[in-house]
Design a protein around this motif. Sequence first.
Motif, mmCIF file in Angstrom:
data_model
loop_
_atom_site.group_PDB
_atom_site.id
_atom_site.type_symbol
_atom_site.label_atom_id
_atom_site.label_comp_id
_atom_site.label_asym_id
_atom_site.label_seq_id
_atom_site.Cartn_x
_atom_site.Cartn_y
_atom_site.Cartn_z
ATOM 1 N N ARG A 76 0.829 -1.207 0.000
ATOM 2 C CA ARG A 76 0.000 0.000 0.000
ATOM 3 C C ARG A 76 0.861 1.255 0.000
ATOM 4 O O ARG A 76 0.568 2.224 -0.702
ATOM 5 C CB ARG A 76 -0.917 0.017 1.222
ATOM 6 N N LYS A 77 1.914 1.256 0.808
ATOM 7 C CA LYS A 77 2.805 2.416 0.850
ATOM 8 C C LYS A 77 3.460 2.642 -0.501
ATOM 9 O O LYS A 77 3.583 3.779 -0.958
ATOM 10 C CB LYS A 77 3.869 2.245 1.933
ATOM 11 N N ARG A 78 3.881 1.580 -1.173
ATOM 12 C CA ARG A 78 4.494 1.714 -2.494
ATOM 13 C C ARG A 78 3.495 2.271 -3.508
ATOM 14 O O ARG A 78 3.835 3.125 -4.323
ATOM 15 C CB ARG A 78 5.011 0.366 -2.983
ATOM 16 N N ALA A 79 2.258 1.788 -3.458
ATOM 17 C CA ALA A 79 1.227 2.262 -4.383
ATOM 18 C C ALA A 79 0.928 3.741 -4.135
ATOM 19 O O ALA A 79 0.778 4.517 -5.085
ATOM 20 C CB ALA A 79 -0.047 1.429 -4.239
ATOM 21 N N GLU A 80 0.859 4.152 -2.871
ATOM 22 C CA GLU A 80 0.619 5.560 -2.555
ATOM 23 C C GLU A 80 1.780 6.424 -3.020
ATOM 24 O O GLU A 80 1.569 7.536 -3.517
ATOM 25 C CB GLU A 80 0.395 5.734 -1.058
ATOM 26 N N ALA A 81 3.010 5.926 -2.895
ATOM 27 C CA ALA A 81 4.179 6.673 -3.331
ATOM 28 C C ALA A 81 4.157 6.849 -4.855
ATOM 29 O O ALA A 81 4.479 7.927 -5.366
ATOM 30 C CB ALA A 81 5.455 5.982 -2.883
ATOM 31 N N ARG A 82 3.777 5.794 -5.573
ATOM 32 C CA ARG A 82 3.685 5.890 -7.028
ATOM 33 C C ARG A 82 2.620 6.878 -7.455
ATOM 34 O O ARG A 82 2.799 7.650 -8.387
ATOM 35 C CB ARG A 82 3.386 4.521 -7.638
ATOM 36 N N GLU A 83 1.464 6.879 -6.763
ATOM 37 C CA GLU A 83 0.379 7.798 -7.104
ATOM 38 C C GLU A 83 0.774 9.248 -6.843
ATOM 39 O O GLU A 83 0.410 10.141 -7.597
ATOM 40 C CB GLU A 83 -0.879 7.441 -6.316
#
Length: 86
Positions: A76-83
Amino acid sequence: MRPRTIIIDGEPVKIRRFRLERYDRQPMYKIQLLNYLEFYGTYSAAVGCDLRAAIMDGLNHRRAVIQEMELVWELRKRAEARESNV
């Protein structure tokens, strides 16, 4: 029987013997994995079972759940960082 706290595989475990009201007051062990109480760390095992195996099964299950939760959190943290970078 008074509750006893023991250490198994580096984890504190509280064990208490009781009689189950249902099923003709069958003797049981109440097992509390003290480091995992927030993840439902209490369960029961029959007196005739291999108590150490029952505790290790519970510990392994709780550890797997924690590991899975940490993996999901990291994804989730990686996905938020990408967004946020888009």
